[in-house]
Design an enzyme around this catalytic site. Structure first.
Site, PDB file in Angstrom:
ATOM      1  N   PRO A 119       2.369  -3.365  10.962  1.00 13.98           N
ATOM      2  CA  PRO A 119       1.100  -3.748  10.208  1.00 13.98           C
ATOM      3  C   PRO A 119       0.475  -2.495   9.997  1.00 13.98           C
ATOM      4  O   PRO A 119       0.680  -1.151  10.181  1.00 13.98           O
ATOM      5  CB  PRO A 119       0.626  -4.260  11.483  1.00 13.98           C
ATOM      6  CG  PRO A 119       1.522  -4.627  12.399  1.00 13.98           C
ATOM      7  CD  PRO A 119       2.766  -3.871  12.242  1.00 13.98           C
ATOM      8  N   GLY A 158      -1.971   0.609  10.081  1.00  6.30           N
ATOM      9  CA  GLY A 158      -2.485   1.685  10.904  1.00  6.30           C
ATOM     10  C   GLY A 158      -1.680   1.746  11.851  1.00  6.30           C
ATOM     11  O   GLY A 158      -1.836   2.482  13.047  1.00  6.30           O
ATOM     12  N   LYS A 180       3.264   4.317  10.380  1.00  8.75           N
ATOM     13  CA  LYS A 180       4.677   4.085   9.577  1.00  8.75           C
ATOM     14  C   LYS A 180       4.859   5.696   8.784  1.00  8.75           C
ATOM     15  O   LYS A 180       5.922   6.076   8.623  1.00  8.75           O
ATOM     16  CB  LYS A 180       4.470   3.034   8.524  1.00  8.75           C
ATOM     17  CG  LYS A 180       4.574   1.671   9.126  1.00  8.75           C
ATOM     18  CD  LYS A 180       4.554   0.630   8.268  1.00  8.75           C
ATOM     19  CE  LYS A 180       3.108   0.858   7.124  1.00  8.75           C
ATOM     20  NZ  LYS A 180       1.994   0.194   8.147  1.00  8.75           N
ATOM     21  N   THR A 181       3.685   5.927   8.118  1.00 11.90           N
ATOM     22  CA  THR A 181       3.801   7.406   7.310  1.00 11.90           C
ATOM     23  C   THR A 181       4.011   8.570   8.330  1.00 11.90           C
ATOM     24  O   THR A 181       5.048   9.304   7.823  1.00 11.90           O
ATOM     25  CB  THR A 181       2.585   7.554   6.408  1.00 11.90           C
ATOM     26  OG1 THR A 181       2.182   6.294   5.646  1.00 11.90           O
ATOM     27  CG2 THR A 181       2.596   8.800   5.744  1.00 11.90           C
ATOM     28  N   THR A 182       3.395   8.546   9.307  1.00 13.84           N
ATOM     29  CA  THR A 182       3.561   9.722  10.345  1.00 13.84           C
ATOM     30  C   THR A 182       5.116   9.755  10.728  1.00 13.84           C
ATOM     31  O   THR A 182       5.799  10.846  10.884  1.00 13.84           O
ATOM     32  CB  THR A 182       2.552   9.458  11.359  1.00 13.84           C
ATOM     33  OG1 THR A 182       1.436   9.586  11.206  1.00 13.84           O
ATOM     34  CG2 THR A 182       3.013  10.736  12.481  1.00 13.84           C
ATOM     35  N   GLU A 187       4.394   5.199   0.380  1.00 13.90           N
ATOM     36  CA  GLU A 187       3.826   4.051  -0.323  1.00 13.90           C
ATOM     37  C   GLU A 187       2.386   4.329  -0.929  1.00 13.90           C
ATOM     38  O   GLU A 187       1.679   5.343  -0.528  1.00 13.90           O
ATOM     39  CB  GLU A 187       3.300   3.148   1.009  1.00 13.90           C
ATOM     40  CG  GLU A 187       2.721   1.738   0.335  1.00 13.90           C
ATOM     41  CD  GLU A 187       2.453   0.887   1.248  1.00 13.90           C
ATOM     42  OE1 GLU A 187       2.145  -0.237   1.174  1.00 13.90           O
ATOM     43  OE2 GLU A 187       2.237   1.388   2.446  1.00 13.90           O
ATOM     44  N   TYR A 247     -10.757  -5.636   0.665  1.00 16.44           N
ATOM     45  CA  TYR A 247     -11.031  -5.959   2.119  1.00 16.44           C
ATOM     46  C   TYR A 247     -12.574  -6.398   2.468  1.00 16.44           C
ATOM     47  O   TYR A 247     -12.858  -7.020   3.274  1.00 16.44           O
ATOM     48  CB  TYR A 247     -11.023  -4.404   2.708  1.00 16.44           C
ATOM     49  CG  TYR A 247      -9.688  -4.118   2.888  1.00 16.44           C
ATOM     50  CD1 TYR A 247      -8.677  -4.858   3.616  1.00 16.44           C
ATOM     51  CD2 TYR A 247      -9.317  -2.689   2.674  1.00 16.44           C
ATOM     52  CE1 TYR A 247      -7.516  -4.460   3.684  1.00 16.44           C
ATOM     53  CE2 TYR A 247      -7.996  -2.256   2.980  1.00 16.44           C
ATOM     54  CZ  TYR A 247      -6.797  -3.176   3.607  1.00 16.44           C
ATOM     55  OH  TYR A 247      -5.828  -2.598   3.843  1.00 16.44           O
ATOM     56  N   ASP A 275       8.439   4.647   3.876  1.00 14.40           N
ATOM     57  CA  ASP A 275       7.177   4.265   5.103  1.00 14.40           C
ATOM     58  C   ASP A 275       7.006   2.776   4.561  1.00 14.40           C
ATOM     59  O   ASP A 275       5.964   2.315   4.888  1.00 14.40           O
ATOM     60  CB  ASP A 275       5.938   5.180   4.840  1.00 14.40           C
ATOM     61  CG  ASP A 275       5.281   5.125   3.889  1.00 14.40           C
ATOM     62  OD1 ASP A 275       5.679   4.618   2.580  1.00 14.40           O
ATOM     63  OD2 ASP A 275       4.200   5.764   3.695  1.00 14.40           O
ATOM     64  N   GLU A 328     -10.677   1.304   4.564  1.00 13.88           N
ATOM     65  CA  GLU A 328     -10.302   0.469   5.675  1.00 13.88           C
ATOM     66  C   GLU A 328     -11.354   0.083   6.767  1.00 13.88           C
ATOM     67  O   GLU A 328     -11.540  -0.702   7.631  1.00 13.88           O
ATOM     68  CB  GLU A 328      -9.253   0.970   6.538  1.00 13.88           C
ATOM     69  CG  GLU A 328      -7.952   1.214   5.753  1.00 13.88           C
ATOM     70  CD  GLU A 328      -6.923   1.793   6.303  1.00 13.88           C
ATOM     71  OE1 GLU A 328      -5.581   1.847   5.969  1.00 13.88           O
ATOM     72  OE2 GLU A 328      -7.295   2.544   7.489  1.00 13.88           O
TER      73      GLU A 328
END
Length: 214
Positions: A12, A14, A17-19, A35, A47, A86, A147
């Site tokens: 999900p 936050g 994933k990227t880290t 991404e 949003y 990611d 976000e």
């Protein structure tokens, strides 16, 4: 594994994933596919009003992810260069099914199937998940302006959608290993030991795949 390593990290919003993808890339010297998020001109509006802007948002993501996957096939995988991403393009269906109206989703699904029918498929998936409290804390900590209007209810539903999708994915693709990590129990950002635990499990899986191939 039967081919050049192609790892995707999913979970999900936050969740980190990227880290984690960057850490995997640096540790194993894999190419990194990130991404495209902030470049999506519809995301902020999405949003604020999901019903109004969901189709535009999802189509932008689909087209850009298709192009990225096409590029990594020609630039990296075809040259036996391992890749970590990611995201997995299947996430498009998770989000689209949650946000699009039935008639929109059916059209979207047709386009998705056409674009992805010959795309490279990952041979390892890393699935990150956590409680809603942990996800909200991490989103707040990274402080992305875009976000700030995300609904906690939307995030909670999205987490449930991910769990359901991953269960189905494992049933449909038993040959693809899925490594799951709980963000409530492991904090690979703050705790180096947790990160090394994850990297070791990935290495073990890579070694297992290489051994079975030989």
């Amino acid at each position: 594994m039967n081919q050049t390593p192609f790892i995707t990290v999913e979970g999900p919003i936050g969740i980190g994933k990227t880290t984690l993808s960057k850490a995997i890339s640096e540790h194993f010297q894999f190419a990194l596919l990130r991404e495209i998020v902030d470049e999506n001109p519809f995301l902020g509006k999405f949003y604020e009003d999901i019903d109004e802007w969901s189709f535009q948002t999802e189509m932008f993501f689909l087209c850009n992810r298709y192009k990225q996957l096409e590029d990594i096939e020609t630039k990296f995988l075809s040259k036996q260069q391992p890749v970590v991403a990611d995201y997995h393009i299947f996430k498009n269906l998770i989000f689209a099914q949650r946000t699009l109206k039935n008639n929109q989703y059916n059209k979207y699904l047709n386009i998705f199937n056409i674009l992805t029918e010959d795309m490279p498929i990952p041979n390892m998936v890393i699935y990150l998940h956590a409680s809603l409290d942990t996800i909200l804390e991490r989103i707040q900590k990274r402080g992305r302006e875009i976000e700030k209007n995300i609904s906690p209810l939307y995030l909670e539903q999205l987490s449930l959608d991910y769990h359901s999708f991953m269960e189905t994915f494992q049933q449909k693709h038993p040959q693809i290993p899925v490594l799951q990590f709980n963000g409530d129990e492991l904090d690979f950002v703050k705790n180096e030991k947790d990160l090394q635990t994850i990297l070791q499990m990935i290495q073990d899986q890579l070694f297992k795949g290489a051994a079975s191939k030989s």
